[in-house]
Design an enzyme around this catalytic site. Sequence first.
Site, PDB file in Angstrom:
ATOM      1  N   ASP A 114     -26.166 -31.096  82.029  1.00  0.00           N
ATOM      2  CA  ASP A 114     -26.323 -31.275  83.472  1.00  0.00           C
ATOM      3  C   ASP A 114     -24.984 -30.977  84.150  1.00  0.00           C
ATOM      4  O   ASP A 114     -24.024 -31.723  83.967  1.00  0.00           O
ATOM      5  CB  ASP A 114     -26.749 -32.711  83.769  1.00  0.00           C
ATOM      6  N   LYS A 155     -22.778 -39.109  88.195  1.00  0.00           N
ATOM      7  CA  LYS A 155     -22.530 -37.817  88.842  1.00  0.00           C
ATOM      8  C   LYS A 155     -21.474 -37.874  89.939  1.00  0.00           C
ATOM      9  O   LYS A 155     -21.542 -37.145  90.928  1.00  0.00           O
ATOM     10  CB  LYS A 155     -23.846 -37.221  89.375  1.00  0.00           C
TER      11      LYS A 155
END
Length: 401
Positions: A305, A230
Amino acid sequence: MNYDGIIEKLKNGEIKLYEVEKYSSSNQEAIDIRRKFVEDVSSSKLDKIADYTIDMETASKKNIENPIGTIQIPVGIAGPLKINGDYANGEFYVPLATSEGALVASVNRGCSTITEAGGVTTKIIDDKMTRAPVIKTKSVSEAIEVKKWFEDKFQKLKKIAESTTNHGKLLKIDPILIVGNYVYPRFVYSTGDSMGMNMVTIATEKILDLLFNEKGVHLIALSGNVCADKKPSGINIIEGRGKTVSADVIVPAGIVKNKLKTTAAAIVEVNIAKNLLGSATANSMGFNSHYANMIGALFLATGQDPAHISEGSIGITTAEEIDGDLYFSVNMPDLPIATVGGGTSLDTANECLNILGVAGSGNVKKFAEIVIATVLAGELSLVGALAAGHLARAHKDLGRA
Protein backbone atom coordinates in the site's frame (compact mmCIF):
# COMPACT_ATOMS: atom_id res chain seq x y z
CA MET A 1 -27.10 -2.49 -25.12
CA ASN A 2 -24.30 -1.86 -27.61
CA TYR A 3 -20.85 -0.41 -26.92
CA ASP A 4 -21.58 3.11 -28.23
CA GLY A 5 -24.96 3.15 -26.51
CA ILE A 6 -23.40 2.58 -23.09
CA ILE A 7 -20.88 5.38 -23.69
CA GLU A 8 -23.68 7.74 -24.70
CA LYS A 9 -25.64 6.93 -21.56
CA LEU A 10 -22.50 7.56 -19.50
CA LYS A 11 -22.17 10.98 -21.12
CA ASN A 12 -25.81 11.76 -20.42
CA GLY A 13 -25.52 10.65 -16.80
CA GLU A 14 -28.04 7.82 -17.28
CA ILE A 15 -25.41 5.25 -16.23
CA LYS A 16 -22.79 5.72 -13.52
CA LEU A 17 -19.15 4.69 -13.99
CA TYR A 18 -19.52 1.89 -11.44
CA GLU A 19 -22.56 0.46 -13.28
CA VAL A 20 -20.85 -0.25 -16.60
CA GLU A 21 -20.29 -3.95 -15.77
CA LYS A 22 -24.07 -4.47 -15.52
CA TYR A 23 -24.50 -3.49 -19.16
CA SER A 24 -21.39 -5.20 -20.56
CA SER A 25 -20.86 -8.73 -21.82
CA SER A 26 -17.55 -9.13 -19.93
CA ASN A 27 -15.23 -7.49 -17.44
CA GLN A 28 -12.82 -6.67 -20.27
CA GLU A 29 -15.54 -4.94 -22.29
CA ALA A 30 -16.49 -2.86 -19.25
CA ILE A 31 -12.89 -1.71 -18.88
CA ASP A 32 -12.68 -0.81 -22.58
CA ILE A 33 -15.99 1.07 -22.50
CA ARG A 34 -15.04 3.07 -19.44
CA ARG A 35 -11.66 3.96 -20.95
CA LYS A 36 -13.24 5.02 -24.27
CA PHE A 37 -15.67 7.22 -22.35
CA VAL A 38 -12.75 8.91 -20.54
CA GLU A 39 -10.95 9.39 -23.88
CA ASP A 40 -14.02 11.08 -25.32
CA VAL A 41 -14.74 13.42 -22.41
CA SER A 42 -11.06 14.37 -21.94
CA SER A 43 -10.16 14.54 -25.66
CA SER A 44 -7.17 12.28 -25.01
CA LYS A 45 -5.76 8.96 -26.19
CA LEU A 46 -5.09 6.27 -23.60
CA ASP A 47 -3.35 3.67 -25.78
CA LYS A 48 -0.58 3.03 -23.25
CA ILE A 49 -2.97 2.78 -20.29
CA ALA A 50 -4.81 0.18 -22.38
CA ASP A 51 -1.64 -1.87 -22.92
CA TYR A 52 -1.17 -4.23 -19.97
CA THR A 53 -0.62 -7.86 -19.04
CA ILE A 54 -1.91 -8.16 -15.47
CA ASP A 55 -5.19 -9.99 -14.81
CA MET A 56 -7.59 -7.07 -14.56
CA GLU A 57 -10.61 -9.29 -14.00
CA THR A 58 -9.10 -10.55 -10.75
CA ALA A 59 -7.83 -7.08 -9.83
CA SER A 60 -11.30 -5.63 -10.37
CA LYS A 61 -12.70 -7.90 -7.67
CA LYS A 62 -10.41 -6.75 -4.85
CA ASN A 63 -7.84 -4.14 -5.90
CA ILE A 64 -9.50 -1.44 -8.01
CA GLU A 65 -12.87 0.14 -8.78
CA ASN A 66 -13.96 1.66 -12.10
CA PRO A 67 -10.84 0.30 -13.88
CA ILE A 68 -9.70 1.71 -17.24
CA GLY A 69 -6.27 0.03 -17.51
CA THR A 70 -2.91 0.33 -15.81
CA ILE A 71 0.11 2.60 -15.59
CA GLN A 72 3.70 1.46 -15.96
CA ILE A 73 6.69 2.44 -13.83
CA PRO A 74 10.23 1.38 -14.78
CA VAL A 75 11.67 -1.34 -12.55
CA GLY A 76 15.42 -1.50 -11.97
CA ILE A 77 17.47 -4.01 -10.03
CA ALA A 78 20.06 -3.36 -7.32
CA GLY A 79 22.46 -5.91 -5.91
CA PRO A 80 23.78 -8.23 -4.89
CA LEU A 81 23.04 -7.10 -1.35
CA LYS A 82 24.50 -9.34 1.33
CA ILE A 83 22.22 -9.62 4.36
CA ASN A 84 23.09 -11.32 7.65
CA GLY A 85 19.65 -11.54 9.17
CA ASP A 86 17.60 -13.90 11.28
CA TYR A 87 15.20 -14.46 8.37
CA ALA A 88 16.99 -13.03 5.32
CA ASN A 89 20.40 -14.57 4.97
CA GLY A 90 22.49 -14.44 1.81
CA GLU A 91 22.75 -12.24 -1.26
CA PHE A 92 19.65 -10.63 -2.75
CA TYR A 93 18.81 -8.71 -5.91
CA VAL A 94 16.29 -5.98 -5.09
CA PRO A 95 13.63 -4.76 -7.59
CA LEU A 96 12.96 -1.03 -7.35
CA ALA A 97 10.13 0.70 -9.23
CA THR A 98 10.86 4.39 -9.75
CA SER A 99 11.06 7.17 -12.29
CA GLU A 100 13.77 9.03 -10.38
CA GLY A 101 17.00 8.83 -12.27
CA ALA A 102 20.04 7.97 -10.11
CA LEU A 103 18.06 6.22 -7.36
CA VAL A 104 18.71 2.63 -8.46
CA ALA A 105 22.35 3.48 -9.21
CA SER A 106 22.74 4.98 -5.74
CA VAL A 107 21.15 2.01 -3.99
CA ASN A 108 23.28 -0.31 -6.10
CA ARG A 109 26.42 1.48 -4.90
CA GLY A 110 25.25 1.06 -1.33
CA CYS A 111 24.63 -2.65 -1.95
CA SER A 112 28.14 -3.03 -3.37
CA THR A 113 29.67 -1.24 -0.38
CA ILE A 114 27.75 -3.35 2.14
CA THR A 115 28.48 -6.64 0.37
CA GLU A 116 32.21 -5.91 0.16
CA ALA A 117 32.15 -5.03 3.88
CA GLY A 118 30.74 -8.48 4.71
CA GLY A 119 27.04 -7.72 4.79
CA VAL A 120 24.44 -5.83 6.79
CA THR A 121 23.00 -7.19 10.03
CA THR A 122 19.19 -6.96 10.22
CA LYS A 123 16.89 -7.42 13.21
CA ILE A 124 13.13 -7.39 13.76
CA ILE A 125 12.43 -5.74 17.09
CA ASP A 126 8.63 -5.91 17.13
CA ASP A 127 5.69 -6.95 14.96
CA LYS A 128 2.14 -5.61 15.34
CA MET A 129 -0.77 -3.86 13.67
CA THR A 130 -3.09 -1.38 15.37
CA ARG A 131 -6.59 0.03 15.21
CA ALA A 132 -7.77 2.80 17.56
CA PRO A 133 -11.42 3.89 17.46
CA VAL A 134 -12.76 7.02 19.15
CA ILE A 135 -15.66 6.57 21.57
CA LYS A 136 -17.77 9.35 23.09
CA THR A 137 -19.06 9.12 26.65
CA LYS A 138 -21.12 11.54 28.74
CA SER A 139 -18.33 12.62 31.06
CA VAL A 140 -14.73 12.08 32.13
CA SER A 141 -16.02 9.79 34.87
CA GLU A 142 -17.79 7.58 32.32
CA ALA A 143 -14.73 7.67 30.06
CA ILE A 144 -12.67 6.23 32.94
CA GLU A 145 -15.32 3.53 33.42
CA VAL A 146 -14.98 2.57 29.75
CA LYS A 147 -11.19 2.45 30.11
CA LYS A 148 -11.55 0.12 33.10
CA TRP A 149 -14.08 -1.99 31.13
CA PHE A 150 -11.45 -2.65 28.46
CA GLU A 151 -8.84 -3.52 31.06
CA ASP A 152 -11.05 -5.83 33.13
CA LYS A 153 -12.54 -7.73 30.20
CA PHE A 154 -9.37 -8.14 28.14
CA GLN A 155 -9.37 -11.96 28.04
CA LYS A 156 -13.01 -12.05 26.95
CA LEU A 157 -12.38 -9.35 24.35
CA LYS A 158 -9.36 -11.26 23.07
CA LYS A 159 -11.55 -14.32 22.38
CA ILE A 160 -14.16 -12.19 20.61
CA ALA A 161 -11.55 -10.51 18.39
CA GLU A 162 -9.80 -13.75 17.48
CA SER A 163 -13.11 -15.42 16.58
CA THR A 164 -13.20 -13.18 13.48
CA THR A 165 -9.85 -14.31 12.01
CA ASN A 166 -7.71 -17.40 11.52
CA HIS A 167 -4.44 -15.48 11.74
CA GLY A 168 -4.92 -12.40 13.92
CA LYS A 169 -4.15 -12.31 17.65
CA LEU A 170 -5.13 -9.48 20.01
CA LEU A 171 -1.97 -8.76 22.01
CA LYS A 172 -3.10 -5.84 24.15
CA ILE A 173 -5.27 -2.71 24.32
CA ASP A 174 -2.72 -0.05 25.14
CA PRO A 175 -2.59 2.86 25.46
CA ILE A 176 -6.20 3.75 26.31
CA LEU A 177 -6.18 7.54 26.05
CA ILE A 178 -8.83 9.88 27.46
CA VAL A 179 -9.42 13.40 26.16
CA GLY A 180 -12.31 14.98 27.99
CA ASN A 181 -15.25 12.64 27.45
CA TYR A 182 -13.62 10.91 24.45
CA VAL A 183 -11.84 7.54 24.75
CA TYR A 184 -9.16 6.31 22.31
CA PRO A 185 -8.30 2.62 22.96
CA ARG A 186 -5.38 1.41 20.80
CA PHE A 187 -5.96 -2.25 19.89
CA VAL A 188 -2.70 -4.03 19.14
CA TYR A 189 -2.69 -7.25 17.08
CA SER A 190 -0.32 -9.65 15.39
CA THR A 191 -1.47 -10.39 11.83
CA GLY A 192 0.89 -13.00 10.35
CA ASP A 193 1.99 -12.44 6.75
CA SER A 194 -0.86 -10.05 6.01
CA MET A 195 -0.43 -6.31 6.54
CA GLY A 196 -3.67 -6.75 8.45
CA MET A 197 -5.59 -3.47 8.44
CA ASN A 198 -8.85 -5.07 7.29
CA MET A 199 -8.31 -7.95 9.72
CA VAL A 200 -7.85 -5.72 12.78
CA THR A 201 -10.69 -3.41 11.76
CA ILE A 202 -13.20 -6.27 11.62
CA ALA A 203 -11.95 -7.75 14.90
CA THR A 204 -12.12 -4.38 16.68
CA GLU A 205 -15.63 -3.72 15.42
CA LYS A 206 -16.76 -7.03 16.94
CA ILE A 207 -15.41 -5.98 20.35
CA LEU A 208 -17.12 -2.60 20.12
CA ASP A 209 -20.47 -4.33 19.53
CA LEU A 210 -20.19 -5.81 23.03
CA LEU A 211 -19.10 -2.47 24.51
CA PHE A 212 -22.14 -0.68 23.13
CA ASN A 213 -24.50 -3.44 24.24
CA GLU A 214 -23.14 -3.29 27.80
CA LYS A 215 -22.27 0.39 28.25
CA GLY A 216 -24.41 2.18 25.68
CA VAL A 217 -21.65 4.62 24.70
CA HIS A 218 -21.42 6.13 21.24
CA LEU A 219 -18.85 5.19 18.56
CA ILE A 220 -17.72 8.32 16.75
CA ALA A 221 -15.40 6.57 14.29
CA LEU A 222 -13.85 3.13 13.97
CA SER A 223 -10.54 4.90 13.37
CA GLY A 224 -9.78 7.80 15.68
CA ASN A 225 -6.28 8.50 14.27
CA VAL A 226 -4.43 7.13 17.31
CA CYS A 227 -3.74 4.01 15.22
CA ALA A 228 -2.01 5.99 13.51
CA ASP A 229 -2.61 4.76 9.96
CA LYS A 230 -1.08 6.23 6.79
CA LYS A 231 0.50 9.26 8.39
CA PRO A 232 3.72 9.92 10.32
CA SER A 233 3.09 10.12 14.06
CA GLY A 234 4.90 10.30 17.36
CA ILE A 235 2.99 7.36 18.83
CA ASN A 236 4.23 5.09 16.05
CA ILE A 237 7.80 6.26 16.58
CA ILE A 238 7.58 5.30 20.26
CA GLU A 239 5.19 2.32 20.24
CA GLY A 240 5.92 0.99 16.75
CA ARG A 241 3.50 -0.25 14.09
CA GLY A 242 3.79 -2.93 11.43
CA LYS A 243 7.33 -4.27 11.62
CA THR A 244 9.80 -2.43 13.84
CA VAL A 245 13.18 -3.12 12.27
CA SER A 246 16.80 -2.11 12.57
CA ALA A 247 19.97 -2.72 10.58
CA ASP A 248 23.64 -1.86 10.93
CA VAL A 249 26.97 -2.39 9.22
CA ILE A 250 30.63 -1.69 9.87
CA VAL A 251 32.40 -0.48 6.74
CA PRO A 252 36.23 -0.58 6.89
CA ALA A 253 38.01 2.70 6.20
CA GLY A 254 39.50 1.40 2.94
CA ILE A 255 36.08 0.49 1.54
CA VAL A 256 34.66 3.87 2.58
CA LYS A 257 37.49 5.53 0.67
CA ASN A 258 37.36 3.31 -2.44
CA LYS A 259 33.59 2.86 -2.76
CA LEU A 260 32.15 6.06 -1.30
CA LYS A 261 35.12 8.35 -2.08
CA THR A 262 35.08 9.90 1.39
CA THR A 263 35.93 9.16 5.03
CA ALA A 264 34.04 7.86 8.04
CA ALA A 265 34.58 11.21 9.81
CA ALA A 266 33.01 13.14 6.91
CA ILE A 267 29.98 10.82 6.82
CA VAL A 268 29.52 11.18 10.58
CA GLU A 269 29.60 14.98 10.30
CA VAL A 270 27.07 15.02 7.46
CA ASN A 271 24.77 12.70 9.40
CA ILE A 272 24.91 14.89 12.52
CA ALA A 273 24.48 18.17 10.67
CA LYS A 274 21.83 16.97 8.20
CA ASN A 275 19.92 13.99 9.55
CA LEU A 276 20.00 14.88 13.25
CA LEU A 277 20.36 18.64 13.70
CA GLY A 278 18.79 19.61 10.38
CA SER A 279 15.79 17.36 10.97
CA ALA A 280 15.40 18.71 14.52
CA THR A 281 15.55 22.27 13.22
CA ALA A 282 12.82 21.49 10.70
CA ASN A 283 10.77 19.65 13.36
CA SER A 284 10.82 16.59 11.11
CA MET A 285 9.59 13.18 12.24
CA GLY A 286 12.15 11.48 10.02
CA PHE A 287 15.75 11.91 11.17
CA ASN A 288 17.11 10.47 7.94
CA SER A 289 18.08 11.42 4.41
CA HIS A 290 15.57 9.58 2.23
CA TYR A 291 14.05 6.38 3.63
CA ALA A 292 10.92 7.12 1.58
CA ASN A 293 12.88 6.72 -1.66
CA MET A 294 13.79 3.09 -1.05
CA ILE A 295 10.52 2.20 0.66
CA GLY A 296 8.50 3.81 -2.13
CA ALA A 297 10.39 2.02 -4.90
CA LEU A 298 10.13 -1.33 -3.10
CA PHE A 299 6.45 -0.80 -2.24
CA LEU A 300 5.52 0.01 -5.84
CA ALA A 301 7.44 -2.99 -7.13
CA THR A 302 5.99 -5.50 -4.67
CA GLY A 303 2.33 -4.43 -4.39
CA GLN A 304 2.40 -2.80 -0.95
CA ASP A 305 0.00 0.00 0.00
CA PRO A 306 1.83 3.16 -1.15
CA ALA A 307 0.04 5.24 1.50
CA HIS A 308 2.17 3.48 4.10
CA ILE A 309 5.32 5.04 2.65
CA SER A 310 4.51 7.99 4.93
CA GLU A 311 4.77 5.71 7.96
CA GLY A 312 7.92 3.99 6.77
CA SER A 313 9.65 7.34 6.25
CA ILE A 314 9.98 7.97 9.98
CA GLY A 315 13.17 6.65 11.53
CA ILE A 316 16.66 7.60 12.63
CA THR A 317 20.02 7.17 10.91
CA THR A 318 23.12 7.00 13.09
CA ALA A 319 26.79 7.06 12.13
CA GLU A 320 29.94 6.68 14.19
CA GLU A 321 33.66 6.53 13.45
CA ILE A 322 35.38 3.59 15.16
CA ASP A 323 39.17 3.55 14.69
CA GLY A 324 38.77 5.02 11.20
CA ASP A 325 36.04 2.55 10.21
CA LEU A 326 32.39 3.54 9.78
CA TYR A 327 29.55 2.21 11.92
CA PHE A 328 26.27 3.02 10.16
CA SER A 329 22.70 2.11 11.17
CA VAL A 330 19.09 2.73 10.21
CA ASN A 331 16.06 2.22 12.42
CA MET A 332 12.44 2.01 11.27
CA PRO A 333 9.75 1.78 13.96
CA ASP A 334 6.82 1.70 11.56
CA LEU A 335 6.93 -0.58 8.50
CA PRO A 336 3.51 -1.98 7.46
CA ILE A 337 4.13 -4.67 4.80
CA ALA A 338 2.72 -7.97 3.55
CA THR A 339 3.61 -10.96 1.40
CA VAL A 340 -0.01 -12.11 1.04
CA GLY A 341 -3.22 -10.21 0.32
CA GLY A 342 -3.80 -6.76 -1.11
CA GLY A 343 -1.67 -5.80 -4.08
CA THR A 344 0.83 -8.63 -3.54
CA SER A 345 -1.32 -10.91 -5.69
CA LEU A 346 -1.03 -8.67 -8.77
CA ASP A 347 1.05 -10.45 -11.39
CA THR A 348 3.94 -8.00 -11.57
CA ALA A 349 4.07 -7.56 -7.79
CA ASN A 350 4.16 -11.32 -7.30
CA GLU A 351 7.04 -11.59 -9.76
CA CYS A 352 9.02 -8.96 -7.84
CA LEU A 353 8.32 -10.73 -4.54
CA ASN A 354 9.58 -13.92 -6.19
CA ILE A 355 12.84 -12.17 -7.16
CA LEU A 356 13.36 -11.69 -3.43
CA GLY A 357 12.12 -15.18 -2.56
CA VAL A 358 9.37 -13.84 -0.29
CA ALA A 359 6.09 -14.38 -2.17
CA GLY A 360 3.34 -16.06 -0.14
CA SER A 361 2.86 -17.16 3.46
CA GLY A 362 5.68 -17.46 5.95
CA ASN A 363 7.90 -14.82 4.38
CA VAL A 364 6.92 -11.42 5.77
CA LYS A 365 9.73 -11.22 8.34
CA LYS A 366 12.28 -12.13 5.69
CA PHE A 367 10.81 -9.40 3.52
CA ALA A 368 11.01 -6.90 6.39
CA GLU A 369 14.73 -7.58 6.78
CA ILE A 370 15.28 -7.11 3.05
CA VAL A 371 13.43 -3.78 3.18
CA ILE A 372 15.51 -2.41 6.07
CA ALA A 373 18.74 -3.63 4.44
CA THR A 374 17.79 -1.86 1.20
CA VAL A 375 16.99 1.32 3.13
CA LEU A 376 20.44 1.18 4.71
CA ALA A 377 22.06 0.70 1.30
CA GLY A 378 20.34 3.76 -0.14
CA GLU A 379 20.89 5.85 2.97
CA LEU A 380 24.60 4.99 3.16
CA SER A 381 25.10 5.80 -0.50
CA LEU A 382 23.37 9.19 -0.31
CA VAL A 383 25.09 10.33 2.89
CA GLY A 384 28.37 9.19 1.35
CA ALA A 385 27.64 11.16 -1.83
CA LEU A 386 26.88 14.27 0.21
CA ALA A 387 30.08 13.84 2.20
CA ALA A 388 32.07 13.49 -1.02
CA GLY A 389 30.23 16.33 -2.78
CA HIS A 390 28.92 14.02 -5.52
CA LEU A 391 25.13 14.43 -5.24
CA ALA A 392 24.58 17.13 -7.86
CA ARG A 393 26.95 15.45 -10.31
CA ALA A 394 25.15 12.09 -9.95
CA HIS A 395 21.78 13.63 -10.71
CA LYS A 396 23.20 15.57 -13.61
CA ASP A 397 24.74 12.42 -15.12
CA LEU A 398 21.97 9.93 -14.32
CA GLY A 399 18.81 11.92 -13.72
CA ARG A 400 18.79 13.99 -16.90
CA ALA A 401 18.52 12.84 -20.47
